[in-house]
Design a protein around this motif. Structure first.
Motif, mmCIF file in Angstrom:
data_model
loop_
_atom_site.group_PDB
_atom_site.id
_atom_site.type_symbol
_atom_site.label_atom_id
_atom_site.label_comp_id
_atom_site.label_asym_id
_atom_site.label_seq_id
_atom_site.Cartn_x
_atom_site.Cartn_y
_atom_site.Cartn_z
ATOM 1 N N LEU A 186 50.744 32.095 78.852
ATOM 2 C CA LEU A 186 52.210 32.056 78.921
ATOM 3 C C LEU A 186 52.796 31.402 77.676
ATOM 4 C CD1 LEU A 186 52.589 31.024 82.658
ATOM 5 C CD2 LEU A 186 53.077 33.262 81.671
ATOM 6 N N LEU A 187 52.114 30.360 77.171
ATOM 7 C CA LEU A 187 52.606 29.670 75.976
ATOM 8 C C LEU A 187 52.638 30.609 74.779
ATOM 9 C CD1 LEU A 187 53.475 26.941 74.712
ATOM 10 C CD2 LEU A 187 51.047 26.529 74.226
ATOM 11 N N ARG A 188 51.664 31.517 74.693
ATOM 12 C CA ARG A 188 51.613 32.450 73.559
ATOM 13 C C ARG A 188 52.832 33.370 73.524
ATOM 14 N NH1 ARG A 188 46.581 31.865 71.454
ATOM 15 N NH2 ARG A 188 44.885 31.396 72.889
ATOM 16 N N GLN A 189 53.497 33.513 74.667
ATOM 17 C CA GLN A 189 54.670 34.380 74.724
ATOM 18 C C GLN A 189 55.938 33.661 74.254
ATOM 19 O OE1 GLN A 189 54.959 35.953 78.724
ATOM 20 N NE2 GLN A 189 52.742 36.257 78.858
ATOM 21 N N GLN A 190 55.844 32.344 74.044
ATOM 22 C CA GLN A 190 57.015 31.573 73.651
ATOM 23 C C GLN A 190 57.153 31.546 72.132
ATOM 24 O OE1 GLN A 190 59.011 30.251 76.091
ATOM 25 N NE2 GLN A 190 57.598 31.285 77.488
ATOM 26 N N SER A 191 58.375 31.461 71.677
ATOM 27 C CA SER A 191 58.655 31.289 70.252
ATOM 28 C C SER A 191 59.219 29.890 70.067
ATOM 29 C CB SER A 191 59.670 32.341 69.774
ATOM 30 O OG SER A 191 59.994 32.148 68.420
ATOM 31 N N THR A 192 58.414 29.000 69.477
ATOM 32 C CA THR A 192 58.808 27.593 69.389
ATOM 33 C C THR A 192 59.358 27.203 68.021
ATOM 34 O OG1 THR A 192 56.618 26.847 68.675
ATOM 35 C CG2 THR A 192 57.010 27.030 71.058
ATOM 36 N N GLY A 193 58.864 27.845 66.963
ATOM 37 C CA GLY A 193 59.299 27.479 65.623
ATOM 38 C C GLY A 193 58.685 26.198 65.100
ATOM 39 N N VAL A 194 57.734 25.592 65.849
ATOM 40 C CA VAL A 194 57.070 24.362 65.403
ATOM 41 C C VAL A 194 55.567 24.539 65.574
ATOM 42 C CG1 VAL A 194 59.037 22.897 66.002
ATOM 43 C CG2 VAL A 194 57.224 23.270 67.697
ATOM 44 N N PRO A 195 54.756 23.733 64.850
ATOM 45 C CA PRO A 195 53.301 23.811 65.031
ATOM 46 C C PRO A 195 52.904 23.433 66.459
ATOM 47 C CG PRO A 195 53.868 22.550 63.058
ATOM 48 C CD PRO A 195 55.137 22.750 63.816
ATOM 49 N N ILE A 196 51.815 24.056 66.951
ATOM 50 C CA ILE A 196 51.301 23.768 68.287
ATOM 51 C C ILE A 196 49.844 23.338 68.170
ATOM 52 C CG2 ILE A 196 50.768 24.715 70.570
ATOM 53 C CD1 ILE A 196 53.044 26.691 70.189
ATOM 54 N N LEU A 197 49.502 22.251 68.859
ATOM 55 C CA LEU A 197 48.120 21.777 68.914
ATOM 56 C C LEU A 197 47.653 21.793 70.365
ATOM 57 C CD1 LEU A 197 46.331 18.959 67.081
ATOM 58 C CD2 LEU A 197 46.282 18.938 69.578
ATOM 59 N N LEU A 198 46.444 22.324 70.580
ATOM 60 C CA LEU A 198 45.844 22.370 71.905
ATOM 61 C C LEU A 198 44.724 21.348 71.983
ATOM 62 C CD1 LEU A 198 45.406 26.247 72.131
ATOM 63 C CD2 LEU A 198 47.354 24.900 72.966
ATOM 64 N N VAL A 199 44.689 20.548 73.053
ATOM 65 C CA VAL A 199 43.576 19.638 73.264
ATOM 66 C C VAL A 199 42.495 20.420 74.011
ATOM 67 C CG1 VAL A 199 42.827 17.446 74.261
ATOM 68 C CG2 VAL A 199 45.113 17.643 73.276
ATOM 69 N N LYS A 200 41.714 21.150 73.252
ATOM 70 C CA LYS A 200 40.597 21.949 73.767
ATOM 71 C C LYS A 200 39.587 22.102 72.653
ATOM 72 C CE LYS A 200 41.270 26.527 74.177
ATOM 73 N NZ LYS A 200 40.816 27.263 72.963
ATOM 74 N N GLU A 201 38.318 22.253 73.029
ATOM 75 C CA GLU A 201 37.282 22.187 72.007
ATOM 76 C C GLU A 201 37.103 23.475 71.219
ATOM 77 O OE1 GLU A 201 33.001 22.586 73.649
ATOM 78 O OE2 GLU A 201 34.048 21.338 75.100
ATOM 79 N N GLU A 202 37.412 24.635 71.821
ATOM 80 C CA GLU A 202 37.226 25.884 71.089
ATOM 81 C C GLU A 202 38.378 26.096 70.114
ATOM 82 O OE1 GLU A 202 37.751 25.762 74.325
ATOM 83 O OE2 GLU A 202 36.011 26.524 75.430
ATOM 84 N N PRO A 203 38.073 26.548 68.880
ATOM 85 C CA PRO A 203 39.159 26.928 67.962
ATOM 86 C C PRO A 203 40.026 27.999 68.587
ATOM 87 C CG PRO A 203 37.038 26.865 66.820
ATOM 88 C CD PRO A 203 36.732 26.740 68.280
ATOM 89 N N ASP A 204 41.287 28.043 68.193
ATOM 90 C CA ASP A 204 42.218 28.992 68.777
ATOM 91 C C ASP A 204 43.091 29.564 67.675
ATOM 92 O OD1 ASP A 204 44.612 29.990 70.492
ATOM 93 O OD2 ASP A 204 43.133 29.346 71.965
ATOM 94 N N ALA A 205 43.076 30.872 67.524
ATOM 95 C CA ALA A 205 43.795 31.523 66.430
ATOM 96 C C ALA A 205 45.275 31.179 66.472
ATOM 97 C CB ALA A 205 43.612 33.035 66.518
ATOM 98 N N GLY A 206 45.792 30.735 65.348
ATOM 99 C CA GLY A 206 47.216 30.461 65.231
ATOM 100 C C GLY A 206 47.642 29.109 65.743
ATOM 101 N N MET A 207 46.709 28.328 66.294
ATOM 102 C CA MET A 207 47.043 27.009 66.807
ATOM 103 C C MET A 207 46.016 25.985 66.329
ATOM 104 S SD MET A 207 48.329 27.794 70.694
ATOM 105 C CE MET A 207 49.425 29.193 71.041
ATOM 106 N N HIS A 208 46.443 24.745 66.265
ATOM 107 C CA HIS A 208 45.558 23.654 65.883
ATOM 108 C C HIS A 208 44.864 23.132 67.128
ATOM 109 C CE1 HIS A 208 47.614 23.333 61.886
ATOM 110 N NE2 HIS A 208 48.575 23.891 62.601
#
Length: 339
Positions: free
Chosen positions: A141-163
């Motif tokens: 659901l978060l991927r569908q949002q347009s935030t205009g700011v950097p996003i960081l996920l607290v998860k161990e696997e790399p994630d395209a487009g997010m830190h």
């Protein structure tokens, strides 16, 4: 209080809001140049900033850099020990770097929670968003949002487009299962957390891989809901058969497992060894004291803040080393007794 004494304390966005007689969200909008602000309101906010600018405060820096010096945090499962501890650690790390944190708890209705949370935080003019303990459904659901700011996920696997930044969940689970194997256990069960959670999935996968690598039998894991109650039901009613140990995906469920086992006439660790995950502050006082995996939340908060600052500065998402957890051996595990 003298001006010299007042200068010691750096004014915050909330202090400015109080002085100007507006909400902190209005101050954020003024700092971000939001067009739908009355000129009289804008002037009051700017006057308050000028009056309170005794030092090179976070407000002054926000004006100079077009930043609000605030991080937005979406938290899945805020009542759970792990997400709550990660949030507290991030708040501490943020304060040390002159930032404030605005947190939003994601509701059980995930779409409403994500949509409302992103809107609430972005409206405050945050410089970046952090998502703690994300679930796969909420991340979609978060991927569908347009935030205009950097996003960081607290998860161990790399994630395209997010830190990302995280504790190595797989390494922690592997340490727990290897400990049981080294003690001589050959049938090791797993009570997993909800597998929509990335952390629960990583722990379950590591448990399975360890057993398969050792050539040991693998039963399908049972699924709990992170609560002591779900652990209690498992410990009281599950058919353990020849199993002599259970790796539990968090300490809260492990507490319930021990309770259920004892109530059903089994002893820990004489009949079954139990290992948890998290190292709750009370884990050493369980009966028996719990063997578990300790996550370094202080270091996690520091790493998350470093990654967020890099993202705000334009870092394109450099891969960062995962934080190594530690196995804490206590009295809930022992070599299996011959039957």
């Amino acid at each position: 209080m003298s001006n010299d004494s007042a200068a010691v304390r750096r004014p915050s966005i909330y202090d400015v809001a109080d002085r100007a007689g507006v909400s902190h969200m209005t101050v954020s909008r003024v700092l971000n140049g939001h067009p739908n602000i009355r000129e009289s309101t804008r002037r009051r906010v700017m006057d308050a900033i000028d009056e309170m600018n005794y030092t090179r405060s976070s407000i002054a820096r926000a004006l100079a850099t077009n930043r609000t010096m605030r991080i937005g945090v979406l938290v899945d499962g805020p009542g759970q020990y792990g997400p709550n501890s990660a949030l507290r650690a991030l708040e501490t790390a943020a304060r040390e770097r002159g930032y404030a944190v605005s947190a939003f708890s994601v509701a059980d209705d995930e779409r409403q929670g994500i949509d409302t949370g992103v809107l609430d935080l972005v409206t405050q003019g945050v410089d970046a968003l952090c998502v703690i303990a994300p679930r796969s459904s909420s991340l979609a659901l978060l991927r569908q949002q347009s935030t205009g700011v950097p996003i960081l996920l607290v998860k161990e696997e790399p994630d395209a487009g997010m830190h990302t930044a995280a504790v190595d969940q797989r390494a922690g689970a592997e340490a727990a299962v290897r400990h049981l194997i080294d003690l001589g256990h050959r049938e090791i069960l797993h009570l997993a957390g909800p597998l929509d959670w990335f952390d629960a999935r990583a722990r379950a996968e590591a448990w399975r891989n360890c057993l398969e690598h050792a050539g040991l039998p693998v039963r399908e894991p049972e699924i709990g809901d992170w609560s002591s109650d779900s652990g209690y039901e498992f410990g009281r009613t599950y058919d353990f058969g020849a199993a002599t140990a259970v790796f539990v995906s968090n300490d809260q469920m492990a507490l319930g497992v021990i309770h259920g086992l004892i109530e059903s006439g089994r002893r820990v660790p004489d009949d079954l060894s139990v290992v948890g995950f998290d190292d709750l502050p009370d884990a050493r006082h369980f009966l028996p004291p719990l063997t578990t995996v300790r996550q370094d939340f202080t270091e996690l908060g520091r790493r998350v803040m470093e990654a967020l600052l890099a993202a705000i500065a334009g870092d394109d998402g450099t891969e960062r080393e995962l934080i190594r957890p530690a196995l804490v051996v206590r009295s809930s595990t022992a070599a299996p007794r011959s039957r």
